[in-house]
Design a protein around this motif. Structure first.
Motif, PDB file in Angstrom:
ATOM      1  N   GLU A  56     -15.595 -37.897 -20.327  1.00 33.86           N
ATOM      2  CA  GLU A  56     -14.311 -38.388 -19.779  1.00 33.86           C
ATOM      3  C   GLU A  56     -14.475 -38.800 -18.323  1.00 33.86           C
ATOM      4  OE1 GLU A  56     -10.803 -35.834 -19.893  1.00 33.86           O
ATOM      5  OE2 GLU A  56     -11.303 -35.433 -21.984  1.00 33.86           O
ATOM      6  N   ALA A  57     -15.202 -37.958 -17.550  1.00 30.59           N
ATOM      7  CA  ALA A  57     -15.436 -38.273 -16.132  1.00 30.59           C
ATOM      8  C   ALA A  57     -16.249 -39.563 -16.011  1.00 30.59           C
ATOM      9  CB  ALA A  57     -16.160 -37.116 -15.448  1.00 30.59           C
ATOM     10  N   GLU A  58     -17.214 -39.737 -16.895  1.00 30.49           N
ATOM     11  CA  GLU A  58     -18.062 -40.936 -16.830  1.00 30.49           C
ATOM     12  C   GLU A  58     -17.235 -42.195 -17.155  1.00 30.49           C
ATOM     13  OE1 GLU A  58     -21.162 -39.330 -19.339  1.00 30.49           O
ATOM     14  OE2 GLU A  58     -21.805 -38.031 -17.689  1.00 30.49           O
ATOM     15  N   ARG A  59     -16.284 -42.041 -18.066  1.00 29.77           N
ATOM     16  CA  ARG A  59     -15.403 -43.176 -18.393  1.00 29.77           C
ATOM     17  C   ARG A  59     -14.500 -43.486 -17.194  1.00 29.77           C
ATOM     18  NH1 ARG A  59     -11.003 -44.357 -22.363  1.00 29.77           N
ATOM     19  NH2 ARG A  59     -11.633 -46.348 -23.277  1.00 29.77           N
ATOM     20  N   ALA A  60     -14.002 -42.422 -16.531  1.00 25.69           N
ATOM     21  CA  ALA A  60     -13.150 -42.636 -15.347  1.00 25.69           C
ATOM     22  C   ALA A  60     -13.972 -43.276 -14.222  1.00 25.69           C
ATOM     23  CB  ALA A  60     -12.552 -41.308 -14.889  1.00 25.69           C
ATOM     24  N   ALA A  61     -15.211 -42.840 -14.063  1.00 27.88           N
ATOM     25  CA  ALA A  61     -16.073 -43.433 -13.019  1.00 27.88           C
ATOM     26  C   ALA A  61     -16.259 -44.921 -13.281  1.00 27.88           C
ATOM     27  CB  ALA A  61     -17.424 -42.711 -12.983  1.00 27.88           C
ATOM     28  N   VAL A 192     -13.915 -37.989  -8.741  1.00 30.22           N
ATOM     29  CA  VAL A 192     -14.403 -37.881 -10.123  1.00 30.22           C
ATOM     30  C   VAL A 192     -15.767 -37.208 -10.070  1.00 30.22           C
ATOM     31  CG1 VAL A 192     -15.163 -39.156 -12.172  1.00 30.22           C
ATOM     32  CG2 VAL A 192     -13.230 -40.024 -10.836  1.00 30.22           C
ATOM     33  N   THR A 193     -15.962 -36.161 -10.873  1.00 31.91           N
ATOM     34  CA  THR A 193     -17.261 -35.491 -10.911  1.00 31.91           C
ATOM     35  C   THR A 193     -17.765 -35.453 -12.345  1.00 31.91           C
ATOM     36  OG1 THR A 193     -16.489 -34.039  -9.131  1.00 31.91           O
ATOM     37  CG2 THR A 193     -18.531 -33.412 -10.248  1.00 31.91           C
ATOM     38  N   ALA A 194     -18.847 -36.177 -12.588  1.00 31.20           N
ATOM     39  CA  ALA A 194     -19.498 -36.069 -13.898  1.00 31.20           C
ATOM     40  C   ALA A 194     -20.475 -34.904 -13.809  1.00 31.20           C
ATOM     41  CB  ALA A 194     -20.220 -37.366 -14.242  1.00 31.20           C
ATOM     42  N   VAL A 195     -20.118 -33.777 -14.417  1.00 32.95           N
ATOM     43  CA  VAL A 195     -21.018 -32.620 -14.406  1.00 32.95           C
ATOM     44  C   VAL A 195     -22.007 -32.843 -15.543  1.00 32.95           C
ATOM     45  CG1 VAL A 195     -21.190 -30.099 -14.479  1.00 32.95           C
ATOM     46  CG2 VAL A 195     -19.166 -31.184 -13.486  1.00 32.95           C
ATOM     47  N   ALA A 201     -26.001 -39.328 -17.510  1.00 29.42           N
ATOM     48  CA  ALA A 201     -24.715 -39.838 -17.011  1.00 29.42           C
ATOM     49  C   ALA A 201     -24.752 -41.348 -16.754  1.00 29.42           C
ATOM     50  CB  ALA A 201     -24.337 -39.103 -15.722  1.00 29.42           C
ATOM     51  N   VAL A 202     -25.822 -41.826 -16.144  1.00 28.20           N
ATOM     52  CA  VAL A 202     -25.837 -43.231 -15.691  1.00 28.20           C
ATOM     53  C   VAL A 202     -25.734 -44.218 -16.865  1.00 28.20           C
ATOM     54  CG1 VAL A 202     -27.241 -44.967 -14.493  1.00 28.20           C
ATOM     55  CG2 VAL A 202     -26.882 -42.714 -13.465  1.00 28.20           C
ATOM     56  N   PRO A 203     -26.539 -44.064 -17.941  1.00 28.85           N
ATOM     57  CA  PRO A 203     -26.357 -44.996 -19.073  1.00 28.85           C
ATOM     58  C   PRO A 203     -24.980 -44.874 -19.717  1.00 28.85           C
ATOM     59  CG  PRO A 203     -28.369 -43.692 -19.340  1.00 28.85           C
ATOM     60  CD  PRO A 203     -27.661 -43.133 -18.156  1.00 28.85           C
ATOM     61  N   ASN A 204     -24.411 -43.655 -19.717  1.00 31.57           N
ATOM     62  CA  ASN A 204     -23.048 -43.510 -20.263  1.00 31.57           C
ATOM     63  C   ASN A 204     -22.059 -44.314 -19.427  1.00 31.57           C
ATOM     64  OD1 ASN A 204     -23.776 -41.784 -22.324  1.00 31.57           O
ATOM     65  ND2 ASN A 204     -23.293 -39.917 -21.182  1.00 31.57           N
ATOM     66  N   ILE A 205     -22.170 -44.195 -18.097  1.00 27.94           N
ATOM     67  CA  ILE A 205     -21.240 -44.943 -17.231  1.00 27.94           C
ATOM     68  C   ILE A 205     -21.409 -46.443 -17.487  1.00 27.94           C
ATOM     69  CG2 ILE A 205     -20.523 -45.431 -14.847  1.00 27.94           C
ATOM     70  CD1 ILE A 205     -21.485 -42.596 -14.094  1.00 27.94           C
ATOM     71  N   GLU A 206     -22.653 -46.871 -17.630  1.00 30.93           N
ATOM     72  CA  GLU A 206     -22.876 -48.312 -17.865  1.00 30.93           C
ATOM     73  C   GLU A 206     -22.251 -48.751 -19.203  1.00 30.93           C
ATOM     74  OE1 GLU A 206     -26.809 -49.954 -17.252  1.00 30.93           O
ATOM     75  OE2 GLU A 206     -26.269 -51.724 -18.450  1.00 30.93           O
ATOM     76  N   ARG A 207     -22.402 -47.911 -20.211  1.00 26.78           N
ATOM     77  CA  ARG A 207     -21.792 -48.241 -21.514  1.00 26.78           C
ATOM     78  C   ARG A 207     -20.271 -48.382 -21.346  1.00 26.78           C
ATOM     79  NH1 ARG A 207     -20.282 -44.582 -25.401  1.00 26.78           N
ATOM     80  NH2 ARG A 207     -21.473 -42.872 -24.455  1.00 26.78           N
ATOM     81  N   PHE A 208     -19.644 -47.469 -20.578  1.00 24.38           N
ATOM     82  CA  PHE A 208     -18.188 -47.552 -20.391  1.00 24.38           C
ATOM     83  C   PHE A 208     -17.811 -48.761 -19.534  1.00 24.38           C
ATOM     84  CE2 PHE A 208     -18.269 -42.814 -21.257  1.00 24.38           C
ATOM     85  CZ  PHE A 208     -17.671 -42.938 -22.501  1.00 24.38           C
ATOM     86  N   VAL A 209     -18.675 -49.122 -18.588  1.00 23.13           N
ATOM     87  CA  VAL A 209     -18.407 -50.332 -17.782  1.00 23.13           C
ATOM     88  C   VAL A 209     -18.316 -51.536 -18.721  1.00 23.13           C
ATOM     89  CG1 VAL A 209     -19.511 -51.972 -16.184  1.00 23.13           C
ATOM     90  CG2 VAL A 209     -19.305 -49.556 -15.551  1.00 23.13           C
ATOM     91  N   ARG A 210     -19.258 -51.615 -19.651  1.00 22.89           N
ATOM     92  CA  ARG A 210     -19.246 -52.768 -20.577  1.00 22.89           C
ATOM     93  C   ARG A 210     -17.999 -52.724 -21.466  1.00 22.89           C
ATOM     94  NH1 ARG A 210     -23.778 -55.340 -19.603  1.00 22.89           N
ATOM     95  NH2 ARG A 210     -25.471 -54.097 -18.711  1.00 22.89           N
ATOM     96  N   GLU A 211     -17.639 -51.512 -21.886  1.00 24.98           N
ATOM     97  CA  GLU A 211     -16.479 -51.368 -22.774  1.00 24.98           C
ATOM     98  C   GLU A 211     -15.163 -51.727 -22.058  1.00 24.98           C
ATOM     99  OE1 GLU A 211     -16.120 -47.381 -24.622  1.00 24.98           O
ATOM    100  OE2 GLU A 211     -14.005 -47.578 -24.018  1.00 24.98           O
ATOM    101  N   LEU A 212     -15.076 -51.361 -20.763  1.00 25.86           N
ATOM    102  CA  LEU A 212     -13.801 -51.530 -20.037  1.00 25.86           C
ATOM    103  C   LEU A 212     -13.714 -52.829 -19.238  1.00 25.86           C
ATOM    104  CD1 LEU A 212     -13.387 -47.874 -18.677  1.00 25.86           C
ATOM    105  CD2 LEU A 212     -12.020 -48.937 -20.480  1.00 25.86           C
ATOM    106  N   ARG A 221      -5.106 -47.160 -17.092  1.00 27.65           N
ATOM    107  CA  ARG A 221      -4.563 -45.998 -17.802  1.00 27.65           C
ATOM    108  C   ARG A 221      -5.547 -44.825 -17.692  1.00 27.65           C
ATOM    109  NH1 ARG A 221      -4.911 -42.997 -21.603  1.00 27.65           N
ATOM    110  NH2 ARG A 221      -6.827 -43.935 -22.401  1.00 27.65           N
ATOM    111  N   VAL A 222      -6.848 -45.131 -17.816  1.00 25.12           N
ATOM    112  CA  VAL A 222      -7.891 -44.082 -17.706  1.00 25.12           C
ATOM    113  C   VAL A 222      -7.802 -43.423 -16.326  1.00 25.12           C
ATOM    114  CG1 VAL A 222     -10.399 -43.726 -17.529  1.00 25.12           C
ATOM    115  CG2 VAL A 222      -9.471 -45.140 -19.368  1.00 25.12           C
ATOM    116  N   ILE A 223      -7.663 -44.252 -15.286  1.00 21.83           N
ATOM    117  CA  ILE A 223      -7.604 -43.720 -13.914  1.00 21.83           C
ATOM    118  C   ILE A 223      -6.355 -42.862 -13.725  1.00 21.83           C
ATOM    119  CG2 ILE A 223      -7.231 -44.406 -11.484  1.00 21.83           C
ATOM    120  CD1 ILE A 223      -9.214 -46.751 -12.044  1.00 21.83           C
ATOM    121  N   GLU A 224      -5.210 -43.374 -14.192  1.00 22.73           N
ATOM    122  CA  GLU A 224      -3.950 -42.624 -14.005  1.00 22.73           C
ATOM    123  C   GLU A 224      -3.962 -41.276 -14.699  1.00 22.73           C
ATOM    124  OE1 GLU A 224      -0.565 -45.117 -14.982  1.00 22.73           O
ATOM    125  OE2 GLU A 224      -1.304 -46.439 -13.383  1.00 22.73           O
TER     126      GLU A 224
END
Ligand code: ATP
Length: 249
Positions: A56-61, A192-195, A201-212, A221-224
């Protein structure tokens, strides 16, 4: 000790060897190995996998990076040693600037880390010139580039120390941390803290960047709806249940 390639510890041993090689090459600071060891210990307590709350944190990042006007990813010796290609790939996907920012800053080490990133495809890496100063921290650690961290609105800080994380928050920036220790000052002060472990974490964040990327409403909505205190509580809860589970075996 000889460990077979399918042993669960094999990857950590390979990474340790690589990190010590990079100490010899001057990319990683000797004290960076201590920080790495602390990370390994916390990763044990997470079961060495990405928890749902870290995701969830990685998606918010990812959402914050895409909403930013001037996003910057900071890279120190450990982050470069562990995940240079991943961080550069994330920076290209956003797109975000990359600034080398070292705890133990000498012009020689900055040059080593910048050149290391360039050797794996990094372009326009900032950090050789750092003419701005972050308020509230001492000496060389306060330095940053005017067109990088100093003017950024959102900063991703993989493996940062608490003083600098706090100074970035005080400077009004949205701070996104990747830190295996949910109790560290960095984890607590960041927005935001991705524990999670950096290389997961980094490839996950990149995957979410592409998705969003083409979903501006969804990323707002994710940020709020994001709550970092909840993420940190969940990370501690994951560690508690891993420890309890261990007790039962
Ligand atoms: P703080 O200054 O934020 O209170 P600290 O003194 O522990 O914390 P440092 O030693 O500067 O901070 O930073 C190291 C941090 O990075 C540790 O919290 C450690 O758990 C974390 N860490 C180390 N390796 C990794 C990794 N591969 N992935 C994610 N986090 C890591």
């Amino acid at each position: 000790m000889k460990v077979s390639e399918d042993h669960p510890r094999y990857r950590s041993l390979v990474v340790r060897e690589r990190m010590s090689e990079l100490v010899r090459e001057g990319v990683v600071a000797p004290t960076g190995l201590i920080a790495h060891g602390r990370g390994e210990a916390f990763d044990y307590l997470l079961g060495e996998r990405t928890s749902p709350s870290a995701l969830e944190a990685e998606r918010a990042a990812a959402a914050y990076l895409l909403e930013a006007k001037r996003p910057v990813i900071t890279v120190n010796g450990n982050a470069a040693g562990l995940c240079a290609e991943g961080l550069l790939s994330l920076a290209r996907a956003v797109p975000a600037k990359v600034e080398v920012n070292l705890f133990h800053r000498t012009p020689e080490r900055v040059e080593k880390v910048v050149s290391f990133l360039e050797s794996v495809g990094g372009k326009d890496i900032l950090g050789r010139q750092q003419e701005s100063v972050l308020e509230g921290i001492a000496s060389d650690r306060a330095l940053c580039a005017a067109e990088g961290i100093a003017s950024a609105d959102v900063v991703l800080i993989p493996l940062e120390d608490g003083d600098r994380a706090g100074a970035l928050v005080k400077a009004g920036k949205i701070v996104l941390a990747i830190d295996l220790n949910p109790l560290s000052r960095t984890s607590v002060v960041s927005n935001v803290t991705a524990v999670d472990e950096l290389t997961r974490a980094v490839p996950n964040i990149e995957r979410f960047v592409r998705e969003l990327k083409d979903a501006p409403e969804e990323r707002r909505r994710v940020i709020e709806s994001y709550d970092n205190q909840h993420t940190l509580r969940e990370a501690r809860e994951t560690m508690r249940s891993v420890l309890q589970g261990m007790g039962k075996t």
